[in-house]
Design a protein around this motif. Structure first.
Motif, PDB file in Angstrom:
ATOM      1  N   ARG A  18      -0.206   7.535  -6.676  1.00 37.55           N
ATOM      2  CA  ARG A  18      -0.053   7.162  -5.271  1.00 37.55           C
ATOM      3  C   ARG A  18       0.207   5.668  -5.109  1.00 37.55           C
ATOM      4  O   ARG A  18       1.009   5.242  -4.273  1.00 37.55           O
ATOM      5  CB  ARG A  18      -1.289   7.577  -4.490  1.00 37.55           C
ATOM      6  N   LEU A  19      -0.485   4.868  -5.917  1.00 30.52           N
ATOM      7  CA  LEU A  19      -0.264   3.422  -5.854  1.00 30.52           C
ATOM      8  C   LEU A  19       1.138   3.059  -6.315  1.00 30.52           C
ATOM      9  O   LEU A  19       1.788   2.170  -5.749  1.00 30.52           O
ATOM     10  CB  LEU A  19      -1.311   2.689  -6.693  1.00 30.52           C
ATOM     11  N   ASP A  20       1.624   3.742  -7.346  1.00 32.90           N
ATOM     12  CA  ASP A  20       2.995   3.487  -7.803  1.00 32.90           C
ATOM     13  C   ASP A  20       3.997   3.848  -6.710  1.00 32.90           C
ATOM     14  O   ASP A  20       4.972   3.126  -6.482  1.00 32.90           O
ATOM     15  CB  ASP A  20       3.285   4.304  -9.068  1.00 32.90           C
ATOM     16  N   ALA A  21       3.726   4.963  -6.022  1.00 32.24           N
ATOM     17  CA  ALA A  21       4.620   5.365  -4.937  1.00 32.24           C
ATOM     18  C   ALA A  21       4.563   4.355  -3.794  1.00 32.24           C
ATOM     19  O   ALA A  21       5.585   4.044  -3.167  1.00 32.24           O
ATOM     20  CB  ALA A  21       4.239   6.761  -4.448  1.00 32.24           C
ATOM     21  N   LEU A  22       3.351   3.840  -3.509  1.00 30.79           N
ATOM     22  CA  LEU A  22       3.204   2.832  -2.460  1.00 30.79           C
ATOM     23  C   LEU A  22       3.969   1.570  -2.812  1.00 30.79           C
ATOM     24  O   LEU A  22       4.670   0.993  -1.976  1.00 30.79           O
ATOM     25  CB  LEU A  22       1.723   2.509  -2.250  1.00 30.79           C
ATOM     26  N   ALA A  23       3.859   1.139  -4.071  1.00 26.34           N
ATOM     27  CA  ALA A  23       4.567  -0.070  -4.503  1.00 26.34           C
ATOM     28  C   ALA A  23       6.078   0.112  -4.377  1.00 26.34           C
ATOM     29  O   ALA A  23       6.804  -0.793  -3.953  1.00 26.34           O
ATOM     30  CB  ALA A  23       4.184  -0.412  -5.939  1.00 26.34           C
ATOM     31  N   ALA A  25       7.580   2.157  -2.281  1.00 28.18           N
ATOM     32  CA  ALA A  25       7.914   2.210  -0.867  1.00 28.18           C
ATOM     33  C   ALA A  25       7.932   0.828  -0.245  1.00 28.18           C
ATOM     34  O   ALA A  25       8.717   0.552   0.669  1.00 28.18           O
ATOM     35  CB  ALA A  25       6.919   3.109  -0.131  1.00 28.18           C
ATOM     36  N   ILE A  26       7.061  -0.049  -0.724  1.00 30.21           N
ATOM     37  CA  ILE A  26       7.045  -1.414  -0.203  1.00 30.21           C
ATOM     38  C   ILE A  26       8.305  -2.149  -0.610  1.00 30.21           C
ATOM     39  O   ILE A  26       8.907  -2.886   0.178  1.00 30.21           O
ATOM     40  CB  ILE A  26       5.784  -2.156  -0.702  1.00 30.21           C
ATOM     41  N   VAL A  43       5.555  -4.669   5.558  1.00 30.31           N
ATOM     42  CA  VAL A  43       5.012  -3.448   4.963  1.00 30.31           C
ATOM     43  C   VAL A  43       3.865  -3.781   4.015  1.00 30.31           C
ATOM     44  O   VAL A  43       2.829  -3.100   3.988  1.00 30.31           O
ATOM     45  CB  VAL A  43       6.124  -2.668   4.232  1.00 30.31           C
ATOM     46  N   ALA A  47      -0.079  -2.563   4.275  1.00 28.80           N
ATOM     47  CA  ALA A  47      -0.763  -1.854   3.191  1.00 28.80           C
ATOM     48  C   ALA A  47      -2.028  -2.584   2.767  1.00 28.80           C
ATOM     49  O   ALA A  47      -3.086  -1.971   2.552  1.00 28.80           O
ATOM     50  CB  ALA A  47       0.188  -1.705   2.000  1.00 28.80           C
ATOM     51  N   ARG A  48      -1.943  -3.890   2.646  1.00 28.19           N
ATOM     52  CA  ARG A  48      -3.126  -4.652   2.247  1.00 28.19           C
ATOM     53  C   ARG A  48      -4.226  -4.565   3.300  1.00 28.19           C
ATOM     54  O   ARG A  48      -5.409  -4.488   2.972  1.00 28.19           O
ATOM     55  CB  ARG A  48      -2.751  -6.125   2.017  1.00 28.19           C
TER      56      ARG A  48
END
Length: 346
Positions: A18-23, A25-26, A43, A47-48
């Protein structure tokens, strides 16, 4: 590997995915193209901010911002402070409660209103306020922690967060203060002004609106150094800074006013605290001059009353300095007056 360890490993993998996907997406938009830098920062900050709240379960959800607030809740200032709520608004600036994202500590952040920040004189005064606060150290003066820049270029002064009401609010709500509280105000504020004047500065706006009662008169704190200046100097490009209602006679005569002008304003403040109403008001030079012609009795007896009447002397040379005020309040007699140094720019 035990069942619990295997479950923990699987959960760690899921979080990592999920974190990889978030990174991703950012960094990139829905079509896989790199996001423009301003958009990427928006973005990333969102997220932060969400992660900040997850990391601190005791952190309450940010309240909705006022309709006219220029910094919305969760705005990130200098990648360090998250805006929580607006706690004050004046004609020139706004005050926000902000939280340090790593230390989890709350502070006050002062920023010029957008319509005022375009004025180069006001922008310069705002930075001067930060410099003055960082150079001063006294329990009755708020400490400035940092001077940062918001994304739109406005300077942000980060200070200790004060909790309480202003003296003006207290007088409107409850009227005159008890004599012991007026005496506590006198000691506390004269100490603050002694620190200001020893640094070669003039506050320039000592008024009930600019005194916070943090836990009562014993915790009175002098705030708003927005028109602070060097003693004996006028502010460039500014005809008069401060409030006509607390201006000293020499200021009404067109002189810039030095430390004695601060002491005159302190006298008016103490008289207002004792009477429960303003003394010597005025909305412009003419009405303030008329009010100074016949000031009402401050309504204070004893040693404190004598000090206040001395502070309200028309001639600045006849007023005690801040150190002498404290000496007189503590029974130091005339020696405080004899110690008074010459004043430039009175």
């Amino acid at each position: 590997m035990s069942r619990e360890e295997e479950a923990a490993r699987r959960e760690t993998l899921r979080v990592q995915v999920r974190l990889d996907a978030l990174a991703a997406a950012i960094g990139r938009d829905g079509d896989g193209r790199p996001r423009p830098e301003p958009e990427r920062r928006i973005v990333l900050d969102a997220a932060r901010s969400a992660l900040d709240r997850l990391a601190d379960p005791g952190l309450p959800a940010a309240p909705p911002g006022a309709a006219d607030a220029t910094l919305l809740p969760e705005t990130i200032v200098a990648n360090t402070y998250a805006v929580r709520e607006r706690i004050g608004r004046g004609g020139l600036a706004e005050i926000y409660r902000v939280r340090h994202r790593d230390l989890r500590s709350d502070h006050a952040a002062k920023i010029l209103r957008p319509d005022r920040a375009v004025d180069p004189v006001l922008a310069r005064l705002h930075v001067s306020e930060a410099r003055a606060l960082m150079a001063l150290s006294h329990p009755a003066i708020p400490r400035a922690r940092d001077l940062l820049r918001h994304g739109d270029g406005r300077a942000v002064i980060v200070m200790d967060l004060l909790r309480g009401e202003t003296l003006a609010e207290a007088l409107r709500a409850r009227g005159a203060l008890p004599p012991q509280d007026v005496a506590a105000l006198a000691r506390r504020l004269s100490g603050a002004l002694a620190a200001v004047h020893s640094a070669g500065l003039v506050h320039g706006d000592v008024s009930p609106e600019n005194v916070m009662l943090c836990g009562g008169a014993q915790g009175a704190t002098l705030i708003d150094f927005g028109v602070v200046r060097r003693a004996g100097e006028a502010l460039p490009d500014v005809e008069f800074a401060g409030k006509w209602s607390v201006a000293a006679p020499e200021q009404l005569a067109g002189r810039p006013g030095g430390p004695p002008a601060d002491l005159y304003a302190l006298g008016l403040l103490l008289a207002a605290a004792s009477r429960g109403e303003r003394v010597g008001t005025g909305r412009d030079r003419e009405s303030a001059q008329a009010a100074r012609a016949s000031l009402p009795d401050p309504g204070i007896d004893g040693r404190l009353g004598r000090v206040v009447r001395a502070l309200l002397a028309r001639d600045p040379e006849d007023r005690p300095d801040a150190e002498a005020v404290r000496d007189r309040l503590d029974g130091g007699g005339v020696f405080g007056w004899l110690r008074r140094p010459p004043r430039a720019g009175a």
